[in-house]
Design a protein around this motif. Structure first.
Motif, PDB file in Angstrom:
ATOM      1  N   PHE A  74       0.836  -1.199   0.000  1.00  5.74           N
ATOM      2  CA  PHE A  74       0.000   0.000   0.000  1.00  5.74           C
ATOM      3  C   PHE A  74       0.875   1.256   0.000  1.00  5.74           C
ATOM      4  CE2 PHE A  74      -2.650   3.261   2.102  1.00  5.74           C
ATOM      5  CZ  PHE A  74      -3.719   3.278   1.213  1.00  5.74           C
ATOM      6  N   VAL A 100       0.990   4.319  -2.674  1.00  8.94           N
ATOM      7  CA  VAL A 100       0.752   5.704  -2.263  1.00  8.94           C
ATOM      8  C   VAL A 100       1.832   6.641  -2.794  1.00  8.94           C
ATOM      9  CG1 VAL A 100       0.727   7.258  -0.270  1.00  8.94           C
ATOM     10  CG2 VAL A 100      -0.642   5.162  -0.234  1.00  8.94           C
ATOM     11  N   TYR A 146       1.139  12.301   2.867  1.00 11.05           N
ATOM     12  CA  TYR A 146       0.394  11.053   2.658  1.00 11.05           C
ATOM     13  C   TYR A 146       0.805   9.966   3.651  1.00 11.05           C
ATOM     14  CZ  TYR A 146      -1.976  12.593  -1.569  1.00 11.05           C
ATOM     15  OH  TYR A 146      -2.805  13.240  -2.445  1.00 11.05           O
ATOM     16  N   PHE A 174      -1.584   8.121   6.516  1.00 13.47           N
ATOM     17  CA  PHE A 174      -1.648   6.667   6.700  1.00 13.47           C
ATOM     18  C   PHE A 174      -1.280   6.291   8.137  1.00 13.47           C
ATOM     19  CE2 PHE A 174       0.539   2.443   6.304  1.00 13.47           C
ATOM     20  CZ  PHE A 174      -0.601   1.701   6.066  1.00 13.47           C
ATOM     21  N   SER A 200      -7.445  -2.405  -0.457  1.00 14.14           N
ATOM     22  CA  SER A 200      -6.774  -1.106  -0.434  1.00 14.14           C
ATOM     23  C   SER A 200      -5.610  -1.082  -1.421  1.00 14.14           C
ATOM     24  CB  SER A 200      -6.282  -0.783   0.989  1.00 14.14           C
ATOM     25  OG  SER A 200      -5.143  -1.546   1.353  1.00 14.14           O
ATOM     26  N   LYS A 256      -5.460   1.397  -4.726  1.00 14.50           N
ATOM     27  CA  LYS A 256      -4.368   2.333  -4.988  1.00 14.50           C
ATOM     28  C   LYS A 256      -3.740   2.073  -6.343  1.00 14.50           C
ATOM     29  CE  LYS A 256      -2.339   5.873  -4.387  1.00 14.50           C
ATOM     30  NZ  LYS A 256      -3.143   7.104  -4.464  1.00 14.50           N
ATOM     31  N   THR A 299      -7.635  11.521  -2.841  1.00 17.42           N
ATOM     32  CA  THR A 299      -6.557  10.585  -2.511  1.00 17.42           C
ATOM     33  C   THR A 299      -6.115  10.699  -1.057  1.00 17.42           C
ATOM     34  OG1 THR A 299      -4.985  12.199  -3.402  1.00 17.42           O
ATOM     35  CG2 THR A 299      -5.704  10.436  -4.870  1.00 17.42           C
ATOM     36  N   LYS A 300      -6.166  11.900  -0.504  1.00 12.65           N
ATOM     37  CA  LYS A 300      -5.785  12.058   0.906  1.00 12.65           C
ATOM     38  C   LYS A 300      -6.787  11.363   1.816  1.00 12.65           C
ATOM     39  CE  LYS A 300      -3.223  16.443   0.539  1.00 12.65           C
ATOM     40  NZ  LYS A 300      -3.400  16.696  -0.899  1.00 12.65           N
ATOM     41  N   THR A 352      -6.361   7.597   1.613  1.00 12.55           N
ATOM     42  CA  THR A 352      -5.185   7.131   2.345  1.00 12.55           C
ATOM     43  C   THR A 352      -5.471   7.048   3.837  1.00 12.55           C
ATOM     44  OG1 THR A 352      -3.719   8.108   0.681  1.00 12.55           O
ATOM     45  CG2 THR A 352      -2.749   7.587   2.832  1.00 12.55           C
ATOM     46  N   GLY A 374      -5.875   3.647   5.968  1.00 13.68           N
ATOM     47  CA  GLY A 374      -5.000   3.542   7.128  1.00 13.68           C
ATOM     48  C   GLY A 374      -5.760   3.039   8.348  1.00 13.68           C
TER      49      GLY A 374
END
Length: 244
Positions: free
Chosen positions: A78, A82, A95, A99, A129, A133, A151-152, A155, A159
């Motif tokens: 992952f 990222v 990022y 996470f 996940s 990604k 995307t944030k 993540t 997480g």
């Protein structure tokens, strides 16, 4: 073509192949891990130690947390996804921090308040996940649905699931309540140390690869391989769910 130019191109080609093969080798190693690794579990020796300890053992739990992250194939895949197309360190830091916040929150709260989730279900979500990604890196959501997910937020949310994956296993090992909070905080610190070590190794490999002319040409293949790895993780966990 001058000999020096030809030698330069050969050198670049060799560096590309070396970096690309190293990345693919990492994925193969993750996919061919032992059965215990597929189950997102703590090693048997560490499991026995966790079950037997009593009181505060900070250094031991820091070590266990770092070991788990460095050997955690799902976390590493992952993280690779990222940072795959992140070039600036401040963006990588944002990022990775998101996470870490998600991972730490659910791991600590899940164990402390005894919030358990079926290990096969949570590990299947963690596999998803990785698939998500890889698809995001391939631009699939824009082509299929005409939208780009945040995307944030993704993540951070994934997480949270990664943290529940670990907390579920720790709960199954019935860690002693004496010194629980201190040991959990130490374990989480170790996880973050391990994450930085794994991230450093990934960035070194990616740094060499990105300096070659073939990075963008082979990025598609690498992300397809990552997606396949994620689907394999999902399939393995769902199979375990139905046969257990």
């Amino acid at each position: 073509m001058l000999p020096s130019q030809q030698g330069g191109r050969l050198g670049v080609g060799f560096t590309l192949r070396r970096s690309y093969l190293l990345l693919l080798s990492l994925m193969v190693l993750l996919l061919t891990a032992s059965g215990d690794a597929w189950a997102h579990a703590v090693a048997e020796g560490d499991k026995g130690y966790i079950q037997e300890i009593y009181g505060v053992h900070l250094m031991s739990f820091i070590y266990l947390g770092a070991k788990h992250m460095v050997t955690g194939y799902d976390h590493i895949l992952f993280l690779l996804g990222v940072i795959f197309f992140l070039y600036r360190m401040q963006h990588i830091a944002i990022y990775v921090s998101l996470f870490a916040i998600g991972h730490s929150t659910t791991m600590l709260l899940g164990v402390y308040f005894d919030i358990g989730i079926n290990s096969y279900v949570i590990d299947a979500i963690i596999g998803l996940s990785v698939v998500y990604k890889a698809l995001d890196n391939l631009g699939a959501f824009q082509r299929w649905f005409g939208v780009q997910p945040n995307t944030k937020a993704a993540t951070l949310i994934f997480g949270l699931f990664h943290g529940f994956g670990l907390s579920t296993k720790i709960i199954e090992y019935e860690i002693s309540s004496n010194g629980l909070l201190a040991n959990l905080l130490a374990f989480n610190l170790g996880v973050e140390i391990g994450q930085l070590l794994a991230l450093g190794a990934i960035l070194i490999v990616m740094g060499f690869w990105r300096r070659t002319g073939g990075f963008l040409r082979h990025a598609y293949t690498a992300n397809v391989a990552m997606m396949c790895a994620g689907f394999m993780l999902v399939g393995y966990q769902l199979t375990g769910l139905f046969v257990s």
